[in-house]
Design a protein around this motif. Structure first.
Motif, PDB file in Angstrom:
ATOM      1  N   VAL A  86       0.864  -1.179   0.000  1.00 16.80           N
ATOM      2  CA  VAL A  86       0.000   0.000   0.000  1.00 16.80           C
ATOM      3  C   VAL A  86       0.900   1.229   0.000  1.00 16.80           C
ATOM      4  O   VAL A  86       1.524   1.551   1.015  1.00 16.80           O
ATOM      5  CB  VAL A  86      -0.949   0.018   1.210  1.00 16.80           C
ATOM      6  CG1 VAL A  86      -1.830   1.275   1.165  1.00 16.80           C
ATOM      7  CG2 VAL A  86      -1.815  -1.237   1.242  1.00 16.80           C
ATOM      8  N   ASN A  87       0.991   1.884  -1.143  1.00 17.93           N
ATOM      9  CA  ASN A  87       1.798   3.102  -1.264  1.00 17.93           C
ATOM     10  C   ASN A  87       0.955   4.285  -0.783  1.00 17.93           C
ATOM     11  O   ASN A  87       0.181   4.866  -1.549  1.00 17.93           O
ATOM     12  CB  ASN A  87       2.241   3.299  -2.716  1.00 17.93           C
ATOM     13  CG  ASN A  87       3.401   2.419  -3.089  1.00 17.93           C
ATOM     14  OD1 ASN A  87       4.441   2.419  -2.419  1.00 17.93           O
ATOM     15  ND2 ASN A  87       3.259   1.656  -4.155  1.00 17.93           N
ATOM     16  N   ASN A  88       1.103   4.611   0.479  1.00 16.28           N
ATOM     17  CA  ASN A  88       0.278   5.642   1.109  1.00 16.28           C
ATOM     18  C   ASN A  88       1.048   6.925   1.419  1.00 16.28           C
ATOM     19  O   ASN A  88       0.463   8.007   1.477  1.00 16.28           O
ATOM     20  CB  ASN A  88      -0.327   5.071   2.400  1.00 16.28           C
ATOM     21  CG  ASN A  88      -0.955   6.142   3.258  1.00 16.28           C
ATOM     22  OD1 ASN A  88      -2.034   6.646   2.978  1.00 16.28           O
ATOM     23  ND2 ASN A  88      -0.259   6.514   4.342  1.00 16.28           N
ATOM     24  N   ALA A  89       2.353   6.828   1.624  1.00 15.60           N
ATOM     25  CA  ALA A  89       3.146   7.996   2.040  1.00 15.60           C
ATOM     26  C   ALA A  89       2.993   9.144   1.049  1.00 15.60           C
ATOM     27  O   ALA A  89       3.098   8.956  -0.166  1.00 15.60           O
ATOM     28  CB  ALA A  89       4.618   7.608   2.160  1.00 15.60           C
ATOM     29  N   ALA A  90       2.727  10.336   1.575  1.00 14.52           N
ATOM     30  CA  ALA A  90       2.544  11.510   0.715  1.00 14.52           C
ATOM     31  C   ALA A  90       2.697  12.777   1.544  1.00 14.52           C
ATOM     32  O   ALA A  90       2.510  12.761   2.763  1.00 14.52           O
ATOM     33  CB  ALA A  90       1.160  11.485   0.063  1.00 14.52           C
ATOM     34  N   TRP A 122       6.794  16.176  -5.348  1.00  8.47           N
ATOM     35  CA  TRP A 122       6.875  15.103  -6.338  1.00  8.47           C
ATOM     36  C   TRP A 122       7.870  14.022  -5.922  1.00  8.47           C
ATOM     37  O   TRP A 122       7.689  12.850  -6.253  1.00  8.47           O
ATOM     38  CB  TRP A 122       7.264  15.685  -7.709  1.00  8.47           C
ATOM     39  CG  TRP A 122       6.131  16.371  -8.408  1.00  8.47           C
ATOM     40  CD1 TRP A 122       5.351  17.380  -7.928  1.00  8.47           C
ATOM     41  CD2 TRP A 122       5.653  16.107  -9.719  1.00  8.47           C
ATOM     42  NE1 TRP A 122       4.425  17.765  -8.853  1.00  8.47           N
ATOM     43  CE2 TRP A 122       4.590  17.002  -9.979  1.00  8.47           C
ATOM     44  CE3 TRP A 122       6.037  15.216 -10.719  1.00  8.47           C
ATOM     45  CZ2 TRP A 122       3.896  17.007 -11.179  1.00  8.47           C
ATOM     46  CZ3 TRP A 122       5.348  15.231 -11.933  1.00  8.47           C
ATOM     47  CH2 TRP A 122       4.286  16.116 -12.149  1.00  8.47           C
ATOM     48  N   GLU A 123       8.898  14.398  -5.184  1.00  7.50           N
ATOM     49  CA  GLU A 123       9.882  13.414  -4.723  1.00  7.50           C
ATOM     50  C   GLU A 123       9.208  12.347  -3.866  1.00  7.50           C
ATOM     51  O   GLU A 123       9.525  11.155  -3.969  1.00  7.50           O
ATOM     52  CB  GLU A 123      10.991  14.104  -3.929  1.00  7.50           C
ATOM     53  CG  GLU A 123      12.212  13.239  -3.670  1.00  7.50           C
ATOM     54  CD  GLU A 123      12.974  12.870  -4.932  1.00  7.50           C
ATOM     55  OE1 GLU A 123      13.318  11.673  -5.069  1.00  7.50           O
ATOM     56  OE2 GLU A 123      13.217  13.753  -5.773  1.00  7.50           O
ATOM     57  N   THR A 124       8.275  12.766  -3.019  1.00  7.08           N
ATOM     58  CA  THR A 124       7.551  11.824  -2.171  1.00  7.08           C
ATOM     59  C   THR A 124       6.407  11.154  -2.914  1.00  7.08           C
ATOM     60  O   THR A 124       6.292   9.922  -2.940  1.00  7.08           O
ATOM     61  CB  THR A 124       6.988  12.540  -0.923  1.00  7.08           C
ATOM     62  OG1 THR A 124       8.064  13.051  -0.142  1.00  7.08           O
ATOM     63  CG2 THR A 124       6.161  11.585  -0.071  1.00  7.08           C
ATOM     64  N   ASN A 125       5.551  11.953  -3.521  1.00  6.86           N
ATOM     65  CA  ASN A 125       4.278  11.457  -4.044  1.00  6.86           C
ATOM     66  C   ASN A 125       4.381  10.703  -5.365  1.00  6.86           C
ATOM     67  O   ASN A 125       3.504   9.897  -5.679  1.00  6.86           O
ATOM     68  CB  ASN A 125       3.302  12.625  -4.226  1.00  6.86           C
ATOM     69  CG  ASN A 125       2.986  13.345  -2.932  1.00  6.86           C
ATOM     70  OD1 ASN A 125       3.513  13.012  -1.879  1.00  6.86           O
ATOM     71  ND2 ASN A 125       2.131  14.339  -3.013  1.00  6.86           N
ATOM     72  N   VAL A 126       5.436  10.983  -6.125  1.00 10.88           N
ATOM     73  CA  VAL A 126       5.578  10.351  -7.442  1.00 10.88           C
ATOM     74  C   VAL A 126       6.808   9.450  -7.484  1.00 10.88           C
ATOM     75  O   VAL A 126       6.706   8.230  -7.623  1.00 10.88           O
ATOM     76  CB  VAL A 126       5.662  11.414  -8.561  1.00 10.88           C
ATOM     77  CG1 VAL A 126       5.719  10.730  -9.930  1.00 10.88           C
ATOM     78  CG2 VAL A 126       4.482  12.376  -8.487  1.00 10.88           C
ATOM     79  N   GLY A 175       1.721  21.509  -7.571  1.00  9.47           N
ATOM     80  CA  GLY A 175       2.210  20.801  -6.398  1.00  9.47           C
ATOM     81  C   GLY A 175       1.462  19.514  -6.133  1.00  9.47           C
ATOM     82  O   GLY A 175       1.578  18.533  -6.878  1.00  9.47           O
ATOM     83  N   TYR A 176       0.659  19.499  -5.067  1.00  6.77           N
ATOM     84  CA  TYR A 176      -0.014  18.269  -4.635  1.00  6.77           C
ATOM     85  C   TYR A 176      -0.926  17.692  -5.709  1.00  6.77           C
ATOM     86  O   TYR A 176      -0.831  16.506  -6.046  1.00  6.77           O
ATOM     87  CB  TYR A 176      -0.809  18.542  -3.365  1.00  6.77           C
ATOM     88  CG  TYR A 176      -1.587  17.334  -2.881  1.00  6.77           C
ATOM     89  CD1 TYR A 176      -0.931  16.286  -2.229  1.00  6.77           C
ATOM     90  CD2 TYR A 176      -2.962  17.239  -3.067  1.00  6.77           C
ATOM     91  CE1 TYR A 176      -1.635  15.178  -1.784  1.00  6.77           C
ATOM     92  CE2 TYR A 176      -3.666  16.143  -2.628  1.00  6.77           C
ATOM     93  CZ  TYR A 176      -3.006  15.104  -1.986  1.00  6.77           C
ATOM     94  OH  TYR A 176      -3.716  14.011  -1.563  1.00  6.77           O
ATOM     95  N   ALA A 177      -1.844  18.504  -6.241  1.00  5.82           N
ATOM     96  CA  ALA A 177      -2.821  17.980  -7.189  1.00  5.82           C
ATOM     97  C   ALA A 177      -2.148  17.372  -8.419  1.00  5.82           C
ATOM     98  O   ALA A 177      -2.462  16.250  -8.827  1.00  5.82           O
ATOM     99  CB  ALA A 177      -3.798  19.079  -7.593  1.00  5.82           C
TER     100      ALA A 177
END
Length: 254
Positions: A86-90, A122-126, A175-177
């Motif tokens: 589960v890739n949840n970290a963001a 993006w480093e975290t979320n992507v 950013g986030y979106a």
């Protein structure tokens, strides 16, 4: 469908708080063994201790390749496989502070958002999701019933944001979106790569959940926000891959 007969081994990233923690709680309650991923191992261990034997803290920082590789080595050495990722970290920002979401949106448009903030998000979320996927794929391949659940957001939907009636359209930014839009693209790449294998991939949105991610301005509780993540994470081998949903099984347009 809840998998009640087989005890599965799962890794949940960003799991020491928020939606990730609630997902771990529900999966442990369902009888599964959960590796509770946390950047700060001490925090993860404290939370895991409260949850009992089904939760095991593991240090993993999705922005640190050596941390990701060390987690994969540990899982390989101690278990030799992984059933569920589960890739949840963001993260949603690096400079919001006490600003409201509306105030933050005004300084986070395409014309004025700080480039270092875009890169951090993006480093975290992507890139973090892709790095974890690459490291854990060999372990998922050792499972007979493997699944990847990537936690995205409805605000990442290009179709929704192209509709003038979409209520969150005004806060769409680089950013986030946009990171969630990119995550959706990365997830589609995973789906296509794995579509002829036994590993299934699903994309979910927890909705506008009240967490630290949005300064607790969300309208849904942690319990409600985690429900779709948990529902899909508990899919059995007969449930399909390639979905993008919010609670309950509501299809989100890409």
């Amino acid at each position: 469908m809840e998998n009640k007969t087989i005890r599965r081994l799962a890794l949940v990233t960003g799991a020491n708080q928020g939606v990730g923690l609630e997902v771990v709680k529900k999966l442990v309650a369902a009888g599964h063994t959960i590796l509770l991923g946390s950047r700060d191992l001490a925090k993860g261990e404290a939370v895991a201790k409260d949850l009992g034997d089904g939760a095991i803290a593991i240090q993993i920082d999705v922005t640190d390749q050596s941390s990701i590789e060390a987690a994969a080595v540990r899982i390989a050495k101690e278990y030799g496989y992984l059933d569920l990722l589960v890739n949840n970290a963001a993260i949603s920002n690096t400079r919001k502070g006490d600003l409201s979401l509306q105030e933050y949106a005004r300084i986070s448009k395409a014309s004025n958002i700080a480039m270092n903030e875009v890169r951090s998000i993006w480093e975290t979320n992507v890139f973090g999701v892709l790095a974890v996927y690459q490291a854990m794929l060999p372990l998922l391949q050792q499972s007979k019933d493997a699944r990847i659940v990537n936690v995205s957001s409805g605000v990442g939907s290009l179709t929704l944001n192209a509709d003038p009636a979409f209520p969150y359209r005004g806060v769409y930014g680089p950013g986030y979106a946009a990171s969630k839009t990119a995550l959706n693209g990365i997830t589609l790449a995973m789906m296509l790569e794995l579509e002829n294998t036994h590993i299934k991939v699903n994309l979910v949105s927890p909705g506008f959940t009240s967490t630290a991610l949005n300064g607790f301005e969300g309208t849904e509780s942690i319990e409600d926000g985690s429900r779709e993540v948990v529902r899909v994470a508990l899919f059995g081998p007969e449930e399909r891959s390639g979905t993008y949903t919010r609670w309950e099984n509501e299809q989100i347009p890409w």
